[in-house]
Design a protein around this motif. Structure first.
Motif, PDB file in Angstrom:
ATOM      1  N   PRO A  68       0.383  -1.107  -0.050  1.00  0.00           N
ATOM      2  CA  PRO A  68      -0.210  -0.431   0.615  1.00  0.00           C
ATOM      3  C   PRO A  68       0.800   1.140  -0.067  1.00  0.00           C
ATOM      4  O   PRO A  68       2.049   1.067   0.595  1.00  0.00           O
ATOM      5  N   LEU A  69      -0.053   2.484  -0.682  1.00  0.00           N
ATOM      6  CA  LEU A  69       1.407   3.719  -0.151  1.00  0.00           C
ATOM      7  C   LEU A  69       0.948   4.020   0.405  1.00  0.00           C
ATOM      8  O   LEU A  69      -0.306   4.179   1.554  1.00  0.00           O
ATOM      9  N   PHE A  70       2.156   4.704   1.517  1.00  0.00           N
ATOM     10  CA  PHE A  70       2.086   5.530   3.099  1.00  0.00           C
ATOM     11  C   PHE A  70       0.975   6.950   2.421  1.00  0.00           C
ATOM     12  O   PHE A  70       1.281   7.410   1.744  1.00  0.00           O
ATOM     13  N   ASP A  71       0.146   6.464   3.275  1.00  0.00           N
ATOM     14  CA  ASP A  71      -1.601   7.379   3.039  1.00  0.00           C
ATOM     15  C   ASP A  71      -1.247   9.022   3.853  1.00  0.00           C
ATOM     16  O   ASP A  71      -1.511   8.913   4.561  1.00  0.00           O
ATOM     17  N   VAL A  72      -0.267   9.260   3.443  1.00  0.00           N
ATOM     18  CA  VAL A  72      -0.533  10.535   3.670  1.00  0.00           C
ATOM     19  C   VAL A  72      -0.914  12.158   3.228  1.00  0.00           C
ATOM     20  O   VAL A  72      -1.045  13.303   3.281  1.00  0.00           O
ATOM     21  N   TYR A  73      -2.122  11.422   1.381  1.00  0.00           N
ATOM     22  CA  TYR A  73      -2.534  12.927   0.924  1.00  0.00           C
ATOM     23  C   TYR A  73      -4.219  12.188   0.988  1.00  0.00           C
ATOM     24  O   TYR A  73      -4.493  11.240   0.303  1.00  0.00           O
ATOM     25  N   PRO A  74      -5.066  13.336   1.149  1.00  0.00           N
ATOM     26  CA  PRO A  74      -6.468  13.043   0.857  1.00  0.00           C
ATOM     27  C   PRO A  74      -6.353  13.513  -0.366  1.00  0.00           C
ATOM     28  O   PRO A  74      -5.787  14.509  -1.171  1.00  0.00           O
ATOM     29  N   LEU A  75      -7.077  12.549  -0.657  1.00  0.00           N
ATOM     30  CA  LEU A  75      -7.007  12.761  -2.080  1.00  0.00           C
ATOM     31  C   LEU A  75      -8.836  13.054  -2.882  1.00  0.00           C
ATOM     32  O   LEU A  75     -10.080  12.261  -2.243  1.00  0.00           O
ATOM     33  N   TYR A  76      -8.720  13.441  -3.811  1.00  0.00           N
ATOM     34  CA  TYR A  76     -10.263  13.650  -4.857  1.00  0.00           C
ATOM     35  C   TYR A  76     -10.050  12.255  -6.036  1.00  0.00           C
ATOM     36  O   TYR A  76      -9.318  12.143  -5.763  1.00  0.00           O
ATOM     37  N   ASN A  77     -11.567  11.587  -5.847  1.00  0.00           N
ATOM     38  CA  ASN A  77     -11.452  10.837  -6.588  1.00  0.00           C
ATOM     39  C   ASN A  77     -12.240  11.230  -7.946  1.00  0.00           C
ATOM     40  O   ASN A  77     -12.725  11.362  -8.954  1.00  0.00           O
ATOM     41  N   VAL A  78     -10.497  11.588  -8.585  1.00  0.00           N
ATOM     42  CA  VAL A  78     -10.181  12.164 -10.330  1.00  0.00           C
ATOM     43  C   VAL A  78      -9.014  11.317 -10.482  1.00  0.00           C
ATOM     44  O   VAL A  78      -7.700  11.598 -10.183  1.00  0.00           O
ATOM     45  N   THR A  79      -8.893  10.738 -11.868  1.00  0.00           N
ATOM     46  CA  THR A  79      -7.976  10.091 -11.596  1.00  0.00           C
ATOM     47  C   THR A  79      -7.476  10.540 -13.573  1.00  0.00           C
ATOM     48  O   THR A  79      -7.499   9.956 -14.621  1.00  0.00           O
ATOM     49  N   PRO A  80      -6.535  12.051 -13.752  1.00  0.00           N
ATOM     50  CA  PRO A  80      -5.700  12.168 -15.230  1.00  0.00           C
ATOM     51  C   PRO A  80      -5.128  11.381 -15.958  1.00  0.00           C
ATOM     52  O   PRO A  80      -4.353  10.908 -14.934  1.00  0.00           O
ATOM     53  N   VAL A  81      -5.307  11.344 -16.703  1.00  0.00           N
ATOM     54  CA  VAL A  81      -3.933  10.233 -17.421  1.00  0.00           C
ATOM     55  C   VAL A  81      -4.051  11.235 -18.219  1.00  0.00           C
ATOM     56  O   VAL A  81      -3.574  10.646 -19.077  1.00  0.00           O
ATOM     57  N   SER A  82      -4.336  12.377 -18.964  1.00  0.00           N
ATOM     58  CA  SER A  82      -3.598  13.013 -20.105  1.00  0.00           C
ATOM     59  C   SER A  82      -4.032  14.419 -20.302  1.00  0.00           C
ATOM     60  O   SER A  82      -4.945  15.138 -18.697  1.00  0.00           O
ATOM     61  N   GLY A  83      -3.020  15.409 -20.354  1.00  0.00           N
ATOM     62  CA  GLY A  83      -3.662  16.703 -20.134  1.00  0.00           C
ATOM     63  C   GLY A  83      -3.219  17.411 -21.762  1.00  0.00           C
ATOM     64  O   GLY A  83      -2.024  17.099 -22.774  1.00  0.00           O
ATOM     65  N   LYS A  84      -4.234  18.384 -22.308  1.00  0.00           N
ATOM     66  CA  LYS A  84      -3.506  19.304 -23.355  1.00  0.00           C
ATOM     67  C   LYS A  84      -3.907  20.226 -22.844  1.00  0.00           C
ATOM     68  O   LYS A  84      -5.433  21.127 -22.388  1.00  0.00           O
ATOM     69  N   ASP A  85      -3.312  21.653 -22.287  1.00  0.00           N
ATOM     70  CA  ASP A  85      -3.116  23.146 -22.338  1.00  0.00           C
ATOM     71  C   ASP A  85      -3.505  23.086 -20.983  1.00  0.00           C
ATOM     72  O   ASP A  85      -3.116  22.528 -19.975  1.00  0.00           O
ATOM     73  N   ILE A  86      -4.689  24.158 -21.181  1.00  0.00           N
ATOM     74  CA  ILE A  86      -5.028  23.751 -20.322  1.00  0.00           C
ATOM     75  C   ILE A  86      -6.376  22.986 -19.565  1.00  0.00           C
ATOM     76  O   ILE A  86      -7.057  23.138 -18.374  1.00  0.00           O
ATOM     77  N   HIS A  87      -6.805  22.116 -19.612  1.00  0.00           N
ATOM     78  CA  HIS A  87      -7.568  20.718 -19.763  1.00  0.00           C
ATOM     79  C   HIS A  87      -6.883  19.600 -18.918  1.00  0.00           C
ATOM     80  O   HIS A  87      -5.711  19.216 -19.665  1.00  0.00           O
ATOM     81  N   VAL A  88      -6.905  18.872 -18.455  1.00  0.00           N
ATOM     82  CA  VAL A  88      -6.844  17.400 -18.190  1.00  0.00           C
ATOM     83  C   VAL A  88      -8.001  16.483 -18.099  1.00  0.00           C
ATOM     84  O   VAL A  88      -9.110  17.148 -18.441  1.00  0.00           O
ATOM     85  N   TYR A  89      -7.813  15.379 -18.924  1.00  0.00           N
ATOM     86  CA  TYR A  89      -8.824  14.184 -18.834  1.00  0.00           C
ATOM     87  C   TYR A  89      -8.289  12.590 -18.094  1.00  0.00           C
ATOM     88  O   TYR A  89      -7.402  12.521 -18.382  1.00  0.00           O
ATOM     89  N   ASP A  90      -9.599  12.168 -18.063  1.00  0.00           N
ATOM     90  CA  ASP A  90      -9.411  11.457 -17.108  1.00  0.00           C
ATOM     91  C   ASP A  90      -9.395   9.734 -17.648  1.00  0.00           C
ATOM     92  O   ASP A  90      -9.713   9.978 -18.717  1.00  0.00           O
ATOM     93  N   GLU A  91     -10.122   8.919 -17.122  1.00  0.00           N
ATOM     94  CA  GLU A  91      -9.998   7.455 -17.453  1.00  0.00           C
ATOM     95  C   GLU A  91     -10.955   7.059 -18.561  1.00  0.00           C
ATOM     96  O   GLU A  91     -11.575   6.419 -19.611  1.00  0.00           O
ATOM     97  N   ASN A  92     -11.851   8.296 -18.480  1.00  0.00           N
ATOM     98  CA  ASN A  92     -12.964   8.186 -18.992  1.00  0.00           C
ATOM     99  C   ASN A  92     -13.600   9.381 -19.995  1.00  0.00           C
ATOM    100  O   ASN A  92     -14.704   8.672 -20.718  1.00  0.00           O
ATOM    101  N   GLY A  93     -12.298  10.034 -20.883  1.00  0.00           N
ATOM    102  CA  GLY A  93     -12.435  11.248 -21.604  1.00  0.00           C
ATOM    103  C   GLY A  93     -13.456  12.589 -21.191  1.00  0.00           C
ATOM    104  O   GLY A  93     -13.935  13.103 -21.627  1.00  0.00           O
ATOM    105  N   THR A  94     -13.533  12.166 -19.760  1.00  0.00           N
ATOM    106  CA  THR A  94     -14.061  13.839 -19.029  1.00  0.00           C
ATOM    107  C   THR A  94     -12.692  14.704 -19.053  1.00  0.00           C
ATOM    108  O   THR A  94     -11.704  14.274 -18.120  1.00  0.00           O
ATOM    109  N   GLU A  95     -13.257  15.908 -19.280  1.00  0.00           N
ATOM    110  CA  GLU A  95     -12.137  17.031 -19.477  1.00  0.00           C
ATOM    111  C   GLU A  95     -12.578  17.920 -18.389  1.00  0.00           C
ATOM    112  O   GLU A  95     -14.009  17.970 -18.228  1.00  0.00           O
ATOM    113  N   TYR A  96     -11.013  18.806 -17.528  1.00  0.00           N
ATOM    114  CA  TYR A  96     -11.898  18.932 -16.000  1.00  0.00           C
ATOM    115  C   TYR A  96     -10.581  20.296 -16.988  1.00  0.00           C
ATOM    116  O   TYR A  96      -9.264  20.142 -17.723  1.00  0.00           O
TER     117      TYR A  96
END
Length: 374
Positions: A2-30
């Motif tokens: 397990p990872l040493f649990d020191v970061y409270p994490l949001y349930n978002v998993t970015p997998v790519s980014g372009k300029d001002i946006h990032v995209y999660d594993e489902n293709g959702t743009e943030y």
């Protein structure tokens, strides 16, 4: 494992980014208005950056500082030209904490003294002396607390004078715009008097530009809004657009000696390629001009929202302060409107630290979402 649990994490998993946006594993743009703690300066996956790092890693990714590395010289010269910090010298390392650690060490070498003066709500890193100079007892272990640090209120010029006249202070370290602390700033008169007191009392004046540097404040460095000349300037975050790199700019009055400072990975070939891509892009795309234009537009929009009680910071290092804690508001912006923002030790403040490439349409998108959430 397990990872040493020191970061409270949001349930978002970015997998790519372009300029001002990032995209999660489902293709959702943030919409990324936080830039990973102000790290993403020229935008995610900028083509200049991708090309420079790709080309360099295909040739030579790393060798030690025991050999000649012309990329370091090229980076130093470009940094001098764009920053306007003429005649300073550059020492490269890997992070902001390391930059401040080396800055404090160098100040102690230069003055022969060991105590540090820092300021309330300041944040300078999580390593030995840097964390001791950080105003957060929760992250200072007993081994760090052995460092001799005095923390004063911003604008307490009498306190600074009294401490420096005791004769044992090697450095005053200050953020000209506080980051984690909540975008607080002192007055111009305070900064300039502190600088003068340092000169009078053989104390090094360290400008922590780890978050506020590289154009984020509307000038290359935030201290350039004032009439001061730091002895040492620490840099990191936006310097590498995501590649781990940091450094200190050192005034020529501080003489280098072999072995005085050192690092294994600092200033490696890949880091320099990333750093040069950032500087070239800031120059070619006139990103500091964009910072000032977008900042003015952002502040005008913010002033029209009555729930915003205070606007803090400069450039694209902006805080929006409310009269309630903003944790739930930020969650709604992420989960309902797909917009990343930042928090601070001031729980009533949202930090806005976007890539410097941001456009007015992105600001409109943010304020439309913010109004709906409010």
């Amino acid at each position: 494992m397990p990872l040493f649990d020191v970061y409270p994490l949001y349930n978002v998993t970015p997998v790519s980014g372009k300029d001002i946006h990032v995209y999660d594993e489902n293709g959702t743009e943030y919409l990324d208005l936080y830039g990973g703690h102000a790290v993403i300066s020229i935008g995610h996956s900028h083509p200049n950056y991708v090309k420079a790092v790709t080309n360099q890693v295909s040739k030579l990714g790393f060798y030690s500082n025991a050999i000649q590395n012309p990329l370091q010289v090229e980076l130093a010269n470009k940094l001098e030209t764009l920053s306007g910090c003429k005649d300073y010298e550059l020492f490269l390392c890997n992070s902001g904490a390391e930059a401040n650690e080396n800055a404090l060490k160098l100040a102690s070498f230069k003055t022969g003294k060991s105590r540090v003066v820092a300021f309330k709500n300041g944040f300078h890193g999580r390593t030995s002396a840097a964390v001791a100079a950080t105003d957060n007892p929760n992250i200072i272990a007993p081994i760090n607390a052995q460092q001799k640090v005095t923390i004063l209120e911003l604008n307490d010029i009498l306190g600074v004078k009294n401490e420096l006249e005791k004769g044992d202070v090697c450095a005053v370290i200050i953020e000209f715009i506080q980051g984690v602390g909540g975008l607080d700033q002192a007055t111009a008169d305070f900064y300039e008097q502190v600088f003068a007191l340092c000169k009078t009392n053989n104390t090094m004046f360290i400008a922590d530009e780890v978050q506020s540097g590289y154009g984020r404040s509307g000038k290359f460095f935030a201290f350039q809004h004032y009439n001061v000349t730091p002895d040492i300037i620490s840099i990191a975050k936006g310097m590498g657009n995501g590649f781990p790199v940091g450094g200190i700019l050192i005034h020529p009055e501080i003489e280098a000696k072999h072995g005085m400072l050192g690092t294994t990975f600092g200033g490696n070939h890949l880091a320099c390629a990333a750093g040069l891509a950032v500087l070239n892009t800031i120059e070619e795309e006139k990103l500091i001009d964009n910072v000032n234009e977008i900042s003015a537009y952002f502040i005008t929009k913010a002033k029209s929202i009555p729930q915003i009680k205070n606007i803090k910071g400069k450039g694209l290092m902006i805080g929006l302060e409310f009269d309630f804690e903003v944790g739930e508001l930020r969650k709604k912006l992420i989960y309902d409107h797909h917009i990343f923002t930042g928090g601070a030790s001031n729980k009533k403040l949202i930090r806005i630290l976007p890539p410097l490439t941001i456009k007015k349409t992105h600001i409109d998108q943010f304020f439309d979402a913010l109004k709906k959430v409010l």
